[in-house]
Design a protein around this motif. Structure first.
Motif, PDB file in Angstrom:
ATOM      1  N   ILE A   1       0.912  -1.403   0.044  1.00 15.62           N
ATOM      2  CA  ILE A   1      -0.084   0.052   0.248  1.00 15.62           C
ATOM      3  C   ILE A   1       1.086   1.274  -0.058  1.00 15.62           C
ATOM      4  O   ILE A   1       0.562   2.166  -0.805  1.00 15.62           O
ATOM      5  CB  ILE A   1      -0.891  -0.028   1.136  1.00 15.62           C
ATOM      6  N   SER A   2       1.800   1.134   0.969  1.00 13.58           N
ATOM      7  CA  SER A   2       2.735   2.324   0.934  1.00 13.58           C
ATOM      8  C   SER A   2       3.587   2.752  -0.121  1.00 13.58           C
ATOM      9  O   SER A   2       3.269   3.948  -0.647  1.00 13.58           O
ATOM     10  CB  SER A   2       3.774   2.017   2.256  1.00 13.58           C
ATOM     11  N   LYS A   3       3.990   1.833  -1.022  1.00 16.72           N
ATOM     12  CA  LYS A   3       4.677   2.013  -2.247  1.00 16.72           C
ATOM     13  C   LYS A   3       3.811   2.329  -3.210  1.00 16.72           C
ATOM     14  O   LYS A   3       3.706   3.237  -3.943  1.00 16.72           O
ATOM     15  CB  LYS A   3       5.414   0.882  -2.691  1.00 16.72           C
ATOM     16  N   GLU A   4       2.663   1.544  -3.287  1.00 21.45           N
ATOM     17  CA  GLU A   4       1.744   1.671  -4.726  1.00 21.45           C
ATOM     18  C   GLU A   4       0.676   3.136  -4.422  1.00 21.45           C
ATOM     19  O   GLU A   4       0.365   3.592  -5.636  1.00 21.45           O
ATOM     20  CB  GLU A   4       0.596   0.636  -4.505  1.00 21.45           C
ATOM     21  N   VAL A   5       0.522   3.424  -3.334  1.00 23.02           N
ATOM     22  CA  VAL A   5      -0.333   4.766  -3.338  1.00 23.02           C
ATOM     23  C   VAL A   5       0.212   5.874  -2.454  1.00 23.02           C
ATOM     24  O   VAL A   5      -0.233   7.109  -2.415  1.00 23.02           O
ATOM     25  CB  VAL A   5      -1.646   4.547  -2.770  1.00 23.02           C
TER      26      VAL A   5
ATOM     27  N   SER B   1       0.666   4.498   8.361  1.00 19.32           N
ATOM     28  CA  SER B   1      -0.789   4.465   8.221  1.00 19.32           C
ATOM     29  C   SER B   1      -1.223   3.335   7.407  1.00 19.32           C
ATOM     30  O   SER B   1      -2.454   2.754   7.568  1.00 19.32           O
ATOM     31  CB  SER B   1      -0.913   5.972   7.533  1.00 19.32           C
ATOM     32  N   ALA B   2      -0.109   3.076   6.332  1.00 22.37           N
ATOM     33  CA  ALA B   2      -0.439   1.517   5.533  1.00 22.37           C
ATOM     34  C   ALA B   2      -0.763   0.269   6.372  1.00 22.37           C
ATOM     35  O   ALA B   2      -1.759  -0.237   5.931  1.00 22.37           O
ATOM     36  CB  ALA B   2       0.450   1.556   4.405  1.00 22.37           C
ATOM     37  N   VAL B   3       0.124   0.150   7.367  1.00 19.87           N
ATOM     38  CA  VAL B   3      -0.100  -0.978   8.143  1.00 19.87           C
ATOM     39  C   VAL B   3      -1.312  -0.978   9.093  1.00 19.87           C
ATOM     40  O   VAL B   3      -2.250  -1.868   9.064  1.00 19.87           O
ATOM     41  CB  VAL B   3       1.277  -1.291   9.033  1.00 19.87           C
TER      42      VAL B   3
ATOM     43  N   TYR C   1      -7.583   4.236  -0.320  1.00 20.08           N
ATOM     44  CA  TYR C   1      -7.582   3.430   0.596  1.00 20.08           C
ATOM     45  C   TYR C   1      -7.997   1.907  -0.227  1.00 20.08           C
ATOM     46  O   TYR C   1      -8.881   1.380  -0.074  1.00 20.08           O
ATOM     47  CB  TYR C   1      -8.815   3.398   1.820  1.00 20.08           C
ATOM     48  N   PRO C   2      -6.715   1.356  -0.722  1.00 16.08           N
ATOM     49  CA  PRO C   2      -7.049   0.260  -1.498  1.00 16.08           C
ATOM     50  C   PRO C   2      -7.211  -0.896  -1.173  1.00 16.08           C
ATOM     51  O   PRO C   2      -7.932  -1.875  -1.762  1.00 16.08           O
ATOM     52  CB  PRO C   2      -5.579   0.202  -2.290  1.00 16.08           C
ATOM     53  N   VAL C   3      -7.162  -1.102   0.243  1.00 19.81           N
ATOM     54  CA  VAL C   3      -7.676  -2.262   1.009  1.00 19.81           C
ATOM     55  C   VAL C   3      -8.768  -2.202   1.687  1.00 19.81           C
ATOM     56  O   VAL C   3      -9.844  -2.641   1.417  1.00 19.81           O
ATOM     57  CB  VAL C   3      -6.530  -2.729   1.830  1.00 19.81           C
ATOM     58  N   ASN C   4      -8.758  -1.083   2.567  1.00 16.23           N
ATOM     59  CA  ASN C   4      -9.895  -0.813   3.362  1.00 16.23           C
ATOM     60  C   ASN C   4     -11.292  -0.440   2.814  1.00 16.23           C
ATOM     61  O   ASN C   4     -12.370  -1.052   2.848  1.00 16.23           O
ATOM     62  CB  ASN C   4      -9.572   0.320   4.554  1.00 16.23           C
ATOM     63  N   LEU C   5     -11.260   0.400   1.733  1.00 17.88           N
ATOM     64  CA  LEU C   5     -12.670   1.014   1.041  1.00 17.88           C
ATOM     65  C   LEU C   5     -12.923  -0.291   0.013  1.00 17.88           C
ATOM     66  O   LEU C   5     -14.121  -0.229  -0.379  1.00 17.88           O
ATOM     67  CB  LEU C   5     -12.314   2.160   0.301  1.00 17.88           C
TER      68      LEU C   5
END
Ligand SMILES: NC(=O)C1=CN([C@@H]2O[C@H](COP(=O)(O)OP(=O)(O)OC[C@H]3O[C@@H](n4cnc5c(N)ncnc54)[C@H](OP(=O)(O)O)[C@@H]3O)[C@@H](O)[C@H]2O)C=CC1
Ligand SMILES: O=C(O)[C@H](O)COP(=O)(O)O
Length: 466
Positions: free
Chosen positions: A78-82, A88-90, A147-151
């Motif tokens: 997440i951190s790298k991609e967005v 925050s990503a973790v 929020y590529p995982v959460n949303l």
């Protein structure tokens, strides 16, 4: 490097927001491949709908545990991609696991109703209706980059819990993080066809997905323009939209200014303002504007600026277009007489946190959603104007009201045309079991765990005539 492998002909590489590191690639689905995937989901749904609710919950709990165990790996992607800072990503992954667990529990508590016929005038006690909640079929879940995982999971988990199959279309920049999340789900006992991850450019496959006859419901988070276009194309199926915002922080003259400044800065600048719920304008009573502006400026100057791996609060924006857009809003405001309090420095896609004071209604930054680290302060003389300027926006996601006077807070809150009003705190979505919705151009329908499950089911009546 992550390669999502399915038998499709074309691939698209994904690069990190900073450093231009190749992170992997995802398949560009053709219409035929999309169609095939939706057919498979549709078939799988029939069996999944018959799976006991507690077994669905068990699978979701297993998914949550697997995600939590992979929080570092997924957080790094997440951190790298967005371009989100590492911690925050973790946190996004951990929050997602918690959201899935709560969804599993909530789904077990959603029951139908029993209605007596004789509670309506002239009705008979011999007639009784059992009202059950049925799944809709195939839910199309489209998520944004931020929020590529959460949303994504906040749509997928309730859809599954309600007995639907899911066609998941992640944002192109965010697809690899989304895929890691789906991999964790497919490690559970869920039949693989029940969730289809379909990648490709929204502009190319979006219409085909949205208008596919086997899609029974659409849940979308993203920009207002895309959301509005989806809602026009959806053919008599339910649509839930979470769109853009221009959330105001309304500060009255009796407010605790230290608290307000603290909340405003964290609300406006975390993840560089790339949150729909970010505070995107300050409407302050003229009498306390100088003091508030100074306090906000001090805190803005204390923000860390840099790369996601350094855990900076303000990091480079998602792409050059986003950075150009934000810079354009700053330039327009300054050319039209706004005062630069701090910021207006740019290195590539990194825009330093920028505070503009004396912003007036003819400036674009007063109305447009920057999705970046720029905050306009609009000074207001009359308390009534605080409400009217807040409501003049086309958006209506959330608003914050800062005051020591509870009665005033409630009066102002009642007049604001928004989905939620936060008193003496920043605007934000969580906790995730609260309803989350936008008025006007900020959305349609409601999310939040229970509301999401309900939006993905319909009533079915079984009427007993004894
Ligand atoms: N209210 C809320 O809860 C939230 C709102 N947002 C809003 O989202 C915006 C930023 O997110 P962003 O990702 O840029 O939004 P976009 O609207 O650009 O994209 C969102 C998703 O829609 C897809 N998409 C693009 N075109 C179409 C189409 N024609 N049909 C179907 N799907 C399509 C995108 O795919 P692809 O990436 O391939 O283009 C992506 O998956 C901001 O305005 C922000 O306020 C963001 C988060 C939360
Ligand atoms: O996409 C967004 O911006 C989120 O819905 C906002 O969530 P947050 O308020 O929890 O950051």
């Amino acid at each position: 490097m992550l390669t999502i492998s399915v038998t499709v002909t074309k691939e698209k590489e994904v690069y990190s927001v900073t450093g231009n590191e190749e992170l992997g690639s995802f398949p560009l689905y053709s219409q035929e491949e999309v169609d095939h995937s939706i057919q498979k989901a549709n078939q799988a749904q029939k069996k999944w709908a018959k799976t006991e609710v507690y077994k669905r919950a068990d699978i979701l709990h297993d998914w949550a545990d697997r995600l939590a165990a992979k929080k570092e790996q997924i957080g790094e992607m997440i951190s790298k991609e967005v371009g989100k800072n590492r911690s925050s990503a973790v946190k996004e992954v951990v929050r997602t696991a918690d959201l899935i667990r709560y969804t599993a529990e909530e789904g077990c508590r959603i029951h139908g109703d029993m209605l007596r016929g004789d509670s309506f005038r002239g009705g008979s006690s011999k007639k009784m209706a059992m009202v059950e909640r049925e799944p809709l079929g195939v839910v199309l879940a489209i998520s944004p980059f931020n929020y590529p995982v959460n949303l994504a999971a906040s749509k997928i988990a309730p859809a599954l819990m309600a007995g639907n199959a899911v066609v998941f279309k992640p944002a192109s920049q965010g697809a690899l993080s989304g895929q890691l999340m789906i991999e964790a789900l497919l490690e559970t006992e869920l039949h693989h066809d029940t969730v289809q991850c379909i990648t490709g450019k929204g502009s190319e496959i979006g219409d085909f997905l949205v208008t596919h006859p086997q899609v029974s419901m659409i849940t979308f988070t993203g920009s207002t323009a895309t959301g509005q276009s989806i809602s026009k194309k959806a053919n008599m199926i339910p649509v839930v939209l979470e769109l853009g915002g221009k959330d105001p922080a309304i500060v009255l003259d009796d407010a605790d200014l230290d608290l307000a400044a603290d909340q405003i800065v964290s609300g406006a600048f975390s993840y560089s303002g790339q949150r729909c719920t970010a505070i995107k304008r300050v409407l302050v009573d003229e009498k306390v504007a100088d003091k508030l502006s100074e306090k906000i400026a001090q805190k803005v100057d204390g923000l860390t600026v840099g790369n996601p791996e350094d855990d900076a609060v303000v990091t480079p924006l998602i792409d050059p277009n986003a950075a150009d857009f934000v810079q354009g809003l700053i330039d327009d405001a300054l050319q039209n007489g706004a005062e630069l309090v701090t910021g207006n420095k740019r290195e590539g896609n990194l825009i330093y946190p920028t505070l503009l004071d004396h912003v007036l209604p003819h400036m674009k930054v007063a109305w447009e959603e920057p999705f970046g680290p720029v905050l306009p302060i609009i000074r207001v003389q009359d308390e009534a104007d605080l409400v009217s300027i807040a409501n003049e926006s086309d958006y209506g996601l959330q608003a914050s009201v800062f005051t020591a006077n509870v009665q005033k807070a409630m009066d102002i809150g009642a007049k604001l045309n928004v989905g939620s009003v936060q008193y003496n705190a920043k605007t934000e979505r969580g906790p995730d079991h609260f309803p989350f919705l936008g008025a006007k151009n900020s959305g349609l329908g409601s999310q939040g765990i229970r509301r999401s499950i309900e939006s993905m089911t319909r009533d079915k009546l079984f009427v007993l005539n004894m």
